[in-house]
Motif scaffolding. Sequence first.
Motif, short mmCIF file in Angstrom:
data_model
loop_
_atom_site.label_atom_id
_atom_site.label_comp_id
_atom_site.label_asym_id
_atom_site.label_seq_id
_atom_site.Cartn_x
_atom_site.Cartn_y
_atom_site.Cartn_z
N SER A 88 0.83 -1.21 0.00
CA SER A 88 0.00 0.00 0.00
C SER A 88 0.86 1.26 0.00
N SER B 165 0.95 3.88 -2.98
CA SER B 165 0.67 5.26 -2.56
C SER B 165 1.75 6.21 -3.10
N GLU C 282 -0.73 9.32 -4.06
CA GLU C 282 -2.01 9.36 -3.34
C GLU C 282 -1.78 8.82 -1.93
N TYR D 291 -2.86 6.13 0.07
CA TYR D 291 -3.53 4.83 0.10
C TYR D 291 -3.04 4.02 1.29
N GLU E 248 -3.32 2.53 4.75
CA GLU E 248 -4.41 2.20 5.66
C GLU E 248 -4.22 2.79 7.06
N ILE F 111 -8.77 11.76 -1.81
CA ILE F 111 -8.04 10.69 -2.48
C ILE F 111 -8.84 10.21 -3.69
N TYR G 269 -7.89 3.78 -4.80
CA TYR G 269 -7.68 3.23 -3.47
C TYR G 269 -8.31 1.85 -3.34
N GLN H 3 -6.30 -0.81 -5.33
CA GLN H 3 -5.07 -1.24 -4.65
C GLN H 3 -5.40 -2.01 -3.38
N LEU H 4 -6.49 -1.65 -2.70
CA LEU H 4 -6.90 -2.35 -1.48
C LEU H 4 -7.28 -3.80 -1.80
#
Length: 148
Positions: free
Chosen positions: A24, A28, A33, A35, A37, A120, A125, A128-129
């Motif tokens: 992440s 990011s 960005e 991203y 957590e 964001i 997001y 990628q999550l």
Amino acid sequence: MTLSTLLQILISSIAATSVMTLFSYAVSASAREVYKEPVLLTYILTALHLEISPNFKTILGWFLHYLIGLFFVVGYHILWLNEFLEISWLASILLGVISGIIGIISWIILFEIIPQKPNIDFKGYYLQLFIAHIIFAITVFIVYKLFL
């Protein structure tokens, strides 16, 4: 539950959450960005106007991130222990897909309960999550298997 099983779950959880977090952070940075957590969890805690120090919110964000990872691994362990799923590459990818969907739904709910959304790219997001959770589940599988 034996000490060996507890260590298996705990070490798998820490390793998988750490690998997921590294992914992440890398995405990011490359996407420019936020991203991350733990950072977004800290943002949520701040938006909820909790009466705790900013440093404690940061620590709590990281703690919650790893605690959630532990809950996922306990869930995987229960599924594997009761033979609902085999301990395999394919099953770990399936668990990652399911975990990714759960993660996305959870973040959508979290972002809905706060008045000010983070600035964001939500589509980026969530993508990628989703991938991060597949990486998480594969890492759990690899580390978990080391104990068998």
